[in-house]
Write an enzyme that holds these catalytic residues in place. Structure first.
Site, PDB file in Angstrom:
ATOM      1  N   CYS A  44       0.826  -1.200   0.000  1.00 39.63           N
ATOM      2  CA  CYS A  44       0.000   0.000   0.000  1.00 39.63           C
ATOM      3  C   CYS A  44       0.870   1.264   0.000  1.00 39.63           C
ATOM      4  CB  CYS A  44      -0.918   0.006   1.229  1.00 39.63           C
ATOM      5  SG  CYS A  44      -2.101   1.373   1.225  1.00 39.63           S
ATOM      6  N   ASP A  46       0.327   3.793   1.725  1.00 40.86           N
ATOM      7  CA  ASP A  46       0.269   4.365   3.082  1.00 40.86           C
ATOM      8  C   ASP A  46       1.671   4.684   3.609  1.00 40.86           C
ATOM      9  OD1 ASP A  46       0.091   4.489   6.026  1.00 40.86           O
ATOM     10  OD2 ASP A  46      -1.992   3.908   5.716  1.00 40.86           O
ATOM     11  N   ARG A  48       2.846   4.934   6.425  1.00 41.87           N
ATOM     12  CA  ARG A  48       3.282   4.204   7.625  1.00 41.87           C
ATOM     13  C   ARG A  48       3.832   2.822   7.297  1.00 41.87           C
ATOM     14  NH1 ARG A  48      -2.448   4.401  10.367  1.00 41.87           N
ATOM     15  NH2 ARG A  48      -2.870   3.797   8.207  1.00 41.87           N
ATOM     16  N   HIS A 100      -2.260  -4.053   4.963  1.00 39.33           N
ATOM     17  CA  HIS A 100      -2.044  -3.638   6.358  1.00 39.33           C
ATOM     18  C   HIS A 100      -3.367  -3.322   7.031  1.00 39.33           C
ATOM     19  CE1 HIS A 100      -2.626   0.806   5.828  1.00 39.33           C
ATOM     20  NE2 HIS A 100      -2.465   0.456   4.563  1.00 39.33           N
ATOM     21  N   CYS A 103      -6.118   0.124   6.940  1.00 35.88           N
ATOM     22  CA  CYS A 103      -5.882   0.655   5.588  1.00 35.88           C
ATOM     23  C   CYS A 103      -7.056   1.562   5.201  1.00 35.88           C
ATOM     24  CB  CYS A 103      -5.754  -0.499   4.597  1.00 35.88           C
ATOM     25  SG  CYS A 103      -5.450   0.045   2.907  1.00 35.88           S
TER      26      CYS A 103
HETATM   27 CO    CO Z   1      -3.474   1.150   2.960  1.00 37.57          CO
END
Ligand code: CO
Length: 215
Positions: A44, A46, A48, A100, A103
């Protein structure tokens, strides 16, 4: 005035160059010769979920694709090109799809809202929900349901890789690459292997997605 993160980046880069050279003074000369990564990682976007940091891999070791909710949609040229290049030209040994918990993409696909240009992308996740509707609707706890959709989405994206001709050709010729479904737990930092049997997945759907690549 406090420095913006952006202004720090070029300084960080200089420090990083120095630290890499401290470990190996020919580091960049060796890197410039080319890449031969053994792993394709699809994760992803993302901020993090930092693929290289959480796995400890070094430059040159992992080919990476990141997009919203780690998808490999059937008609997406970007992920198809990455998978094609990784299998056919880089000859990676393993393909990892890593989702994750928490998400935002998965969360958005569970809600009744119009997100404009994101709609067709997130519809891929709604399709995963539809395929597994009975299992998901039986989960009463909303967080558990959300987490399970994260896991099922990862597994379905692995299946999407299996559907591709480039994978089937390589698999029938060499038995690989192997496919792994992972989830990163943002709460603990832990990587979880969902331990899917991709041989079984391929056999299970082959009747439908057989492209005659063994002929
Ligand atoms: Co995500």
């Amino acid at each position: 005035m406090e420095k913006e993160l952006y202004d720090q980046i070029f300084e960080n880069n200089k420090k990083w160059i120095a630290s890499q050279k401290d470990l190996n003074e020919n580091f960049f000369e060796e890197l410039a010769k080319g890449q031969k990564p053994e792993i394709l990682y699809i994760g992803c976007s993302d901020s993090r979920v930092t693929a290289e940091d959480m796995t400890g891999v070094q430059p040159g070791e992992m080919f990476v694709l990141r997009n919203v909710a780690n998808l490999v949609p059937n008609n997406d040229n970007s992920s198809a090109s990455v998978v094609e290049y990784a299998i056919k030209h880089l000859e990676v040994k393993r393909i990892i799809v890593c989702g994750h918990y928490y998400c935002g993409g998965i969360k958005a696909a569970m809600e009744a809202q119009d997100l404009g240009i994101l709609n067709p992308w997130l519809r891929n996740i709604r399709d995963v929900y539809r395929i597994h509707k009975d299992e998901l609707n039986a989960i009463e706890d909303e967080t558990k349901k959300y987490n399970r959709l994260v896991e099922l989405n990862v597994i379905e994206q692995c299946v999407n890789v299996i559907k591709m001709a480039v994978f089937q050709k390589s698999y029938l010729k060499k038995g690989g690459p192997s496919i792994h479904a992972w989830v990163f737990d943002v709460h603990t930092g832990e990587l979880i292997d969902l331990d899917i049997d991709f041989h079984e997945k391929l056999e299970g759907i082959r009747e439908i997605y057989d492209l005659g690549t063994d002929k």
